[in-house]
Scaffold this motif. Sequence first.
Motif, PDB file in Angstrom:
ATOM      1  N   LYS A  50      14.638   0.229-100.818  1.00 51.50           N
ATOM      2  CA  LYS A  50      15.330  -0.221 -99.610  1.00 51.50           C
ATOM      3  C   LYS A  50      14.566   0.282 -98.387  1.00 51.50           C
ATOM      4  CE  LYS A  50      19.657   0.281 -97.081  1.00 51.50           C
ATOM      5  NZ  LYS A  50      20.988   0.922 -97.055  1.00 51.50           N
TER       6      LYS A  50
ATOM      7  N   LEU B  44      25.218   3.532 -92.649  1.00 53.17           N
ATOM      8  CA  LEU B  44      24.439   4.588 -93.297  1.00 53.17           C
ATOM      9  C   LEU B  44      25.221   5.246 -94.423  1.00 53.17           C
ATOM     10  CD1 LEU B  44      22.618   6.539 -90.424  1.00 53.17           C
ATOM     11  CD2 LEU B  44      21.596   5.045 -92.149  1.00 53.17           C
TER      12      LEU B  44
ATOM     13  N   ASP C  63      20.303   8.411 -96.938  1.00 49.14           N
ATOM     14  CA  ASP C  63      19.532   7.195 -96.644  1.00 49.14           C
ATOM     15  C   ASP C  63      18.309   7.565 -95.813  1.00 49.14           C
ATOM     16  OD1 ASP C  63      21.177   5.541 -98.012  1.00 49.14           O
ATOM     17  OD2 ASP C  63      22.004   4.496 -96.263  1.00 49.14           O
TER      18      ASP C  63
END
Length: 355
Positions: A40, A341, A345
């Motif tokens: 990601k 969030l 992350d």
Amino acid sequence: MKSKSVFIIIFIIAVLVLVKILFLSPKTENKPTQKGGGAKPPSSVLVYIANKENIDNKIFATGTLQANEKIELRPEISGKLVAIYFKEGTRVQKGALLAKIYDSDLQAQLKRLVYQKKLAKEKSDRLKSLLDIQGVSVQEYDEGITQIKLVDADIEYVKAQIAKTEIHAPFSGLIGLRQVSQGAYVTPSSVIATIQETNRLKIDFPLPEKNINYVKLGDKVQFKLDNADTYYTAVIYAMEPKVDEQTRDFQIRAICETNSPTILPGSFARVSINPSKEQTAIMIPTEAIIPELKGKKVFVVKEGIATSTPVTTGFRNDRKIEVIEGLTVGDTIVVTGIMSLRPNDKVSIKEVLNN
């Protein structure tokens, strides 16, 4: 005929297979990238560097106005109220005679004692003349002197009783409503009226113990009443030397000099204080705070990773909020995109807002 039926069955099966392929088969083009197929991308965020700022931290409280002096006018002795010398709702001066209780019997006793003293004095003078020619003993003369002193003591006692029949104003102030009528029989438990000093008013109000270091004797406070928009000034002159164990507040008393007829004892007052001691605190944008069930948190960026950090907040203004616990000077706080969030992350800093 039989071949025709077989053809129809085959046709139906073909149609069903085609429908399954087109409409019922799971689509794979929108599937998320499998592990190992790509990570990601970091979230692009705006951040704020925590630092200490001077804050205009006004302290607000609610309090009650009280007369600087206030008493209930009561007689010291029982008797018939023969005269009332004040008018309700008017201002009286200290020492003014306000009411009188029947004292004719006491006046008669005083008159009698005055005559007794006169006779005792004449007798003492005669004894003194006789003592000079040794016509009486020293003991007889001393008894005559003692009699005068005893009568003097009785006179002082009766005069004190007569003084108790008069009710005087103990200080200058405003007389309230009369509670008895002339001619009534009153006792020390009877309230004739109240008198209050209203040109000096006290304001009593509580403050949380955390503010104890930010106020001191002599500080000025502002207050307003619900029935007016005018702000008045008072000066702190006394503080309770302990914190209440139940509320964790400490009591403060300020005094206000005023002649305004609109400021009355018992009124509710909204008080504001500018602390005499300058305050600094870690202040961050209010949008960085995330409410939780058990408190509040922020995301702190450390080496490109967003870390969830619980915080304790305090004073706030229209743009920023004070952080009492949880952050240190120099921490990098995420301000935008915080709702999407998750802890740990990856983030990329797009801009530092307070650079």
